[in-house]
Enzyme design. Structure first.
Site, mmCIF file in Angstrom:
data_model
loop_
_atom_site.group_PDB
_atom_site.id
_atom_site.type_symbol
_atom_site.label_atom_id
_atom_site.label_comp_id
_atom_site.label_asym_id
_atom_site.label_seq_id
_atom_site.Cartn_x
_atom_site.Cartn_y
_atom_site.Cartn_z
ATOM 1 N N LYS A 33 0.984 4.171 -3.024
ATOM 2 C CA LYS A 33 0.619 5.572 -2.858
ATOM 3 C C LYS A 33 1.778 6.499 -3.205
ATOM 4 C CE LYS A 33 -3.641 4.895 -1.843
ATOM 5 N NZ LYS A 33 -4.708 5.294 -2.789
ATOM 6 N N TYR A 53 0.833 -1.205 0.000
ATOM 7 C CA TYR A 53 0.000 0.000 0.000
ATOM 8 C C TYR A 53 0.866 1.253 0.000
ATOM 9 C CZ TYR A 53 -3.425 3.456 1.553
ATOM 10 O OH TYR A 53 -4.228 4.572 1.658
#
Length: 292
Positions: A197, A193
């Protein structure tokens, strides 16, 4: 798109200053208005997506909602529909897997002819976070996170840009990134994750560079939003871990978690003409987490 012969797409002959999207005659109260335009939202049935859909409808835009479920859940969707009806705005929903390039193209082909106003904005809320120790984390799960968060953002941005270019209309895109793109999260193992991002931050800058001043293309501004920790159903499980809420709240300067409504104004600002000189930027709304 204009092609270059020397390979330098940022050479002066391929760049031009576009007219500003801003209007100095607008009153301050109009700077957040989104009248006479259509805004696309991915991940629109989630807590953040549905909250932003309501805010965008209230600001005068028609909204196209895209998400994975065949039909939106009543829990969030009823409020969105009620808002659209109250403000006499056009609202539509289409099922879409943002990682499926053909499905993205087909879905855009379906809804574009039905719109009252040109597409002038995009908000990408579709995303996924999976956690687990990296030494045991499956490659398939890592790819899935990257596919949804990065490839999915790119594919929908590409389709939106093509719609704007075809209609020769300017626009603004807001990619939902995360403060996790700046550093590792404490208390959870989310390498995939966090990496995804950070990639969204770089995708923002790269597309902003392409679409900000290219000769022959309309101006498309591209920015990202990096929220801090939000108290939603998506974070409820993590917050149940002993000490986790104290950890997360203690790591920011406001000493609390955010609410989804606190991201309405930042997104409306970036979508609207009041942010006409802003592109390639990340707006970090994290309670000061990354500044401490």
């Amino acid at each position: 798109m204009p092609q270059t012969s020397d390979g330098n797409v940022h050479a002066p002959q391929y760049r031009e200053a576009k007219p500003s999207q801003g209007d100095p005659s607008l009153s301050v109260s109009q700077l957040f208005r989104l009248d006479n335009r259509t805004i696309i939202i991915t991940g629109a049935t989630g807590f953040l997506g549905s909250t932003l859909a309501i805010a965008i409808l209230e600001s005068g835009a028609d909204v196209v909602c895209l998400d994975l479920p065949p039909t939106p859940t009543a829990e969030n969707w009823n409020d969105v529909k009620t808002t659209a009806s109250r403000h006499e705005q056009q609202l539509s929903y289409y099922q879409l897997d943002v990682t499926d390039e053909d499905a993205v193209a087909d879905t855009f082909a379906k809804f574009l002819p039905t719109l009252r106003y040109p597409v002038r904005g995009l908000v990408t809320c579709a995303g996924l976070s999976l956690n687990g120790p990296s030494s045991e984390f499956p490659a398939s799960a890592f790819r899935k996170v990257l596919d949804i968060n990065v490839t999915g953002t790119f594919l929908v941005a590409k389709a939106t840009a093509r719609a704007m270019i075809s209609a020769n209309t300017t626009g603004s895109m807001v990619f939902v990134a995360s403060m996790s793109g700046y550093g590792a999260n404490k208390g959870v193992d989310t390498a995939g994750y966090n990496s995804s991002k950070a990639a969204v931050h770089q995708l923002t800058r790269s597309l902003a560079a392409e679409w900000g001043s290219r000769v022959g293309l309309p101006l498309i501004r591209v920015n990202s939003l990096s929220p801090g920790y939000i108290r939603t159903a998506a974070t409820a499980e993590a917050l149940q871990k002993p000490g986790m809420e104290d950890q997360w709240t203690g790591d920011n300067m406001l000493y609390r978690l955010s609410r989804v409504d606190e991201f309405r104004a930042p997104v409306l600002f970036m979508l609207g003409d009041g942010s006409s000189f802003m592109t390639g930027a990340d707006l970090r709304v994290d309670g000061g987490h990354c500044s401490w």
